[in-house]
Design an enzyme around this catalytic site. Structure first.
Site, short mmCIF file in Angstrom:
data_model
loop_
_atom_site.label_atom_id
_atom_site.label_comp_id
_atom_site.label_asym_id
_atom_site.label_seq_id
_atom_site.Cartn_x
_atom_site.Cartn_y
_atom_site.Cartn_z
N ASP A 50 -15.83 -19.58 11.06
CA ASP A 50 -15.67 -20.98 11.45
C ASP A 50 -16.51 -21.30 12.70
O ASP A 50 -16.79 -20.41 13.51
CB ASP A 50 -14.18 -21.28 11.71
N GLY A 51 -16.91 -22.56 12.82
CA GLY A 51 -17.57 -23.03 14.03
C GLY A 51 -19.08 -23.16 13.93
O GLY A 51 -19.74 -23.35 14.96
N HIS A 94 -25.23 -23.59 9.94
CA HIS A 94 -24.95 -22.85 8.69
C HIS A 94 -26.02 -21.80 8.43
O HIS A 94 -25.72 -20.69 7.98
CB HIS A 94 -24.85 -23.82 7.50
N LEU A 117 -20.59 -0.46 1.60
CA LEU A 117 -19.60 -1.49 1.94
C LEU A 117 -19.19 -2.30 0.70
O LEU A 117 -20.02 -2.70 -0.10
CB LEU A 117 -20.21 -2.45 2.98
#
Ligand code: IPE
Ligand code: IPE
Ligand code: MG
Length: 238
Positions: free
Chosen positions: A12-13, A29, A123
């Site tokens: 977020d942010g 973004h 991962l």
């Protein structure tokens, strides 16, 4: 240090970070997407096995059309980059969320990426796209109903917790041990509601594009200290 097996992040942010630099939200973004690449690499180096990021929610469609279009274009190019990273780092990528609500070309890229990386043993990286936890639970329940109708539901017809878990988009993925939300908001915004039943939460004011290795280490230290304090049995150690 006790390293969490699975870390979930609410990215977020991006918008606020860009604004603080006098830049348009879309720049936030773009930088946010770059940071996802960084954090994947850093997380793996720290011993994290599963990383799940919230990139676009079912509610995010209600943002201005220009911003949604810019995010979708960024996603198109990000999925290409992600394929290269997956190949380089042997990362297995899965998308959670309602893929059918995404544009056809994006769905195709997702299918290719998931197929391409399915046997990689690095991962486990999950990206939540057009994701909403309530939507995911509703889709799971409808899948179960369909199986019941067809007479292929295992067991004695009673719905169990395991049955719901195994019909969610996260089937086969362990529940998150640590959830991080950047940028100061202290809410879940419809993220992994079922899966976070026992998850430790960590909130930071740092905006996502500025969330560095140092910030991740702070979150991991927080997690490790909580584990020490309460131990595995729920008993307080200190
Ligand atoms: C998170 O950043 C990215 C998405 C939800 C797509 P925001 O776009 O929510 O940034 P803020 O919260 O407005 O600063
Ligand atoms: C949550 O962030 C969703 C994602 C990070 C994709 P938002 O910025 O969309 O959430 P709200 O609107 O602050 O709850
Ligand atoms: Mg936000």
């Amino acid at each position: 240090m006790n390293v969490p097996q699975h870390v979930a992040i609410i990215l977020d942010g991006n918008g606020r970070w860009a604004k603080s630099k006098g830049m348009p939200r879309t720049f936030g973004h773009t930088q946010g997407a770059k940071n996802v690449e960084n954090i994947c690499r850093i997380a793996w180096n720290k011993g994290i096995k599963y990383l799940t990021v919230y990139a676009f929610s079912t509610e995010n469609w209600s943002r201005p059309g220009d911003e949604v279009n810019a995010i979708m274009d960024l996603l198109r190019s990000y999925l290409k980059t992600c394929k290269n990273t997956a190949e380089k780092n042997h990362m297995r990528v899965r998308i959670i969320g309602d893929k059918t609500g995404l544009a056809e070309d994006i769905q195709k890229s997702i299918r290719e990426l998931e197929e391409f990386s399915r046997d990689f043993d690095g991962l486990n990286f999950q990206i939540a796209l057009n994701y909403g936890s309530r939507d995911e639970i509703v889709r799971a329940v409808n899948l179960i109903l369909k199986e019941k109708e067809k007479g292929i539901l295992p067991g004695d017809g009673i719905v169990t917790e395991e049955m719901i878990s195994s019909h969610l988009d996260t089937a086969g993925i362990p529940d998150p041990d640590l959830l991080i939300r950047t940028s100061g908001e202290m809410r879940l915004s419809n993220y992994l509601l079922w899966q976070c039943a026992y998850t430790e939460f960590y909130f930071t004011d740092v905006h996502w594009p500025a969330f560095t290795e140092e910030e991740l280490v702070k979150a991991l230290e927080h997690y490790s200290s909580r584990q020490r304090r309460f131990g595995k049995t729920g008993e307080q150690v200190e």
